[in-house]
Scaffold this motif. Sequence first.
Motif, mmCIF file in Angstrom:
data_model
loop_
_atom_site.group_PDB
_atom_site.id
_atom_site.type_symbol
_atom_site.label_atom_id
_atom_site.label_comp_id
_atom_site.label_asym_id
_atom_site.label_seq_id
_atom_site.Cartn_x
_atom_site.Cartn_y
_atom_site.Cartn_z
ATOM 1 N N PRO A 1 8.847 1.561 0.769
ATOM 2 C CA PRO A 1 10.097 0.822 0.599
ATOM 3 C C PRO A 1 10.580 0.121 1.857
ATOM 4 O O PRO A 1 11.468 -0.745 1.795
ATOM 5 C CB PRO A 1 11.084 1.921 0.186
ATOM 6 C CG PRO A 1 10.569 3.146 0.868
ATOM 7 C CD PRO A 1 9.072 3.022 0.834
ATOM 8 N N ASP A 2 10.018 0.489 2.997
ATOM 9 C CA ASP A 2 10.483 -0.079 4.257
ATOM 10 C C ASP A 2 9.614 -1.238 4.739
ATOM 11 O O ASP A 2 9.895 -1.824 5.782
ATOM 12 C CB ASP A 2 10.480 1.003 5.341
ATOM 13 C CG ASP A 2 9.082 1.522 5.618
ATOM 14 O OD1 ASP A 2 8.356 1.831 4.641
ATOM 15 O OD2 ASP A 2 8.692 1.610 6.799
ATOM 16 N N ASP A 3 8.572 -1.563 3.986
ATOM 17 C CA ASP A 3 7.614 -2.573 4.428
ATOM 18 C C ASP A 3 7.482 -3.666 3.369
ATOM 19 O O ASP A 3 6.696 -3.542 2.429
ATOM 20 C CB ASP A 3 6.254 -1.926 4.682
ATOM 21 C CG ASP A 3 5.230 -2.920 5.221
ATOM 22 O OD1 ASP A 3 5.609 -4.087 5.461
ATOM 23 O OD2 ASP A 3 4.063 -2.529 5.389
ATOM 24 N N PRO A 4 8.249 -4.753 3.501
ATOM 25 C CA PRO A 4 8.185 -5.812 2.487
ATOM 26 C C PRO A 4 6.812 -6.451 2.377
ATOM 27 O O PRO A 4 6.467 -6.990 1.326
ATOM 28 C CB PRO A 4 9.236 -6.824 2.959
ATOM 29 C CG PRO A 4 9.462 -6.518 4.400
ATOM 30 C CD PRO A 4 9.231 -5.056 4.561
ATOM 31 N N THR A 5 6.007 -6.395 3.450
ATOM 32 C CA THR A 5 4.681 -7.011 3.372
ATOM 33 C C THR A 5 3.783 -6.290 2.371
ATOM 34 O O THR A 5 2.844 -6.885 1.838
ATOM 35 C CB THR A 5 3.995 -7.037 4.746
ATOM 36 O OG1 THR A 5 3.752 -5.694 5.192
ATOM 37 C CG2 THR A 5 4.852 -7.750 5.774
ATOM 38 N N PHE A 6 4.063 -5.002 2.112
ATOM 39 C CA PHE A 6 3.291 -4.258 1.118
ATOM 40 C C PHE A 6 3.467 -4.882 -0.258
ATOM 41 O O PHE A 6 2.490 -5.205 -0.948
ATOM 42 C CB PHE A 6 3.721 -2.789 1.113
ATOM 43 C CG PHE A 6 3.114 -1.980 -0.001
ATOM 44 C CD1 PHE A 6 1.839 -1.456 0.126
ATOM 45 C CD2 PHE A 6 3.819 -1.750 -1.173
ATOM 46 C CE1 PHE A 6 1.271 -0.708 -0.899
ATOM 47 C CE2 PHE A 6 3.267 -1.008 -2.200
ATOM 48 C CZ PHE A 6 1.984 -0.490 -2.064
ATOM 49 N N PHE A 7 4.722 -5.077 -0.662
ATOM 50 C CA PHE A 7 4.945 -5.658 -1.987
ATOM 51 C C PHE A 7 4.566 -7.135 -2.014
ATOM 52 O O PHE A 7 4.096 -7.645 -3.034
ATOM 53 C CB PHE A 7 6.388 -5.472 -2.435
ATOM 54 C CG PHE A 7 6.637 -6.044 -3.804
ATOM 55 C CD1 PHE A 7 6.043 -5.475 -4.917
ATOM 56 C CD2 PHE A 7 7.429 -7.157 -3.980
ATOM 57 C CE1 PHE A 7 6.228 -6.010 -6.187
ATOM 58 C CE2 PHE A 7 7.628 -7.700 -5.234
ATOM 59 C CZ PHE A 7 7.027 -7.122 -6.334
ATOM 60 N N GLN A 8 4.764 -7.846 -0.915
ATOM 61 C CA GLN A 8 4.353 -9.246 -0.871
ATOM 62 C C GLN A 8 2.854 -9.371 -1.139
ATOM 63 O O GLN A 8 2.411 -10.282 -1.850
ATOM 64 C CB GLN A 8 4.707 -9.851 0.489
ATOM 65 C CG GLN A 8 6.189 -10.118 0.665
ATOM 66 C CD GLN A 8 6.559 -10.412 2.111
ATOM 67 O OE1 GLN A 8 5.811 -10.116 3.037
ATOM 68 N NE2 GLN A 8 7.740 -10.971 2.319
ATOM 69 N N ALA A 9 2.068 -8.464 -0.566
ATOM 70 C CA ALA A 9 0.627 -8.494 -0.797
ATOM 71 C C ALA A 9 0.309 -8.251 -2.266
ATOM 72 O O ALA A 9 -0.644 -8.830 -2.820
ATOM 73 C CB ALA A 9 -0.069 -7.450 0.071
#
Length: 446
Positions: free
Chosen positions: A200-208
């Motif tokens: 939840p703290d890493d927007p790049t995870f969901f962006q990927a």
Amino acid sequence: MSHPWSRPIRTVVSALTALSALAALGACSGEGGQAPARGTAEDPVTLTFWAWTKGSKEVVDAFNASHDTIKVKFEEIPSGGLGGYPKIANAVKAGIAPDLLSIEYPQLSQFVSQGSLQDLSGFLTEDVKKKFLPQAVELTTLGGRNWAIPFDASPQVFYYRKDFFEKHDIAPPKTWDEFRTAAEKIKKAEPKTRIATFFPDDPTFFQAMAWQAGGQWFDTAGDSWRVDTTDPASVKAAEYWQGMIDDQLVSTASSFSPEWTGSLKQGTTVGYLGASWGAGVLSGIVTEQKGKWAAAQVPSWDAGRPASGMIGGSTFAVSKDSRKTAAAVEFALWMSTTEAGIKARIGASTSSALPAAPGLVPVARKAFDTSFFGGQDLYSLYEKAGASVDPDWLWGPSTGATNNALGDELSNVVGGSSTLRKALGTAHDATVADAKKRGLNVEDAS
């Protein structure tokens, strides 16, 4: 969608026209009035270089030990998300930025839009660009011009506890439907155990995840940015992960937190949806689990069509006020395209990142110890993942605003007070507002 190289404009546009903005930036390129690429042994060209990636100091030391006409002074700065980017931006504004900067792919367009970097097109000839993964070249190409030297690529893969999966007769999932089924089996077999973590703290995870699903958050039309973080592919990814979160089929620990690393050590998290650099991360966190982990292609929406997004990945860019462009590019290319540069990076930091130059994959393969993964050929897996990355993805002009808004909302999602669909909308509105505030032409495509 047309191929990015065929787009007439692929850059940020201010109140000026795209052409004049690029012309102004392009005036910083080339070698006119600059120091030569090479000095002499008695009077070398001295470069300044800022980075935070592990192994950077050792790479600089290796370069300095083998070169006498160019010397590099290195300064380690905080990682981009922990203050590195504001430090760079402030240095550029004050006219004291170093010659060479480490900038991740997602942030590159924002620095270009601010006029902080030099156009390096004159140095990246077709022969030079052929050395790199095409997707990496795409991510550093804006407005048909090259703004940075690709360093590594970071396609998604799925790391998993092979021993656990075999014990419970669970096959590594190839599709997201299979991933959910596997998650259900894992939770049923051992109720406290989860297949992976939604960070939840890493927007790049969901962006990927949105990228991999076929999302296209940013594009250009004429002299304007088109923004749409709520396209159908992104909504599909959001609804899938919302279901995984709601049904408690994944952990929601923060990335690299004591909770997350503890769950790995305790065996209550048995998978990691990470990037190519994640192998080095895992082997350093749970050294006692050597031989128990393996890696597979990240699940896709179509079993017959592997796909991957990227999480991070870095480039080398030259600051706008540098007068040593040629020397800076020579050093950057040495780091990215030579055996000595790659060996120095991996040997110093146990990095498992995929080189952006495919010709150096054999060097990385030999330099990185894969015994933690039972000797698996990780780099062949990474190469396939890198080739499956959609090259049409374009990062937008307001990465900070996009990530801040998305990151804030993701915390609410796992807390139960928001949804991923709402998070997409919040990120969209924040991006459009920030771009307009900065004087960019924006077409709201939502």
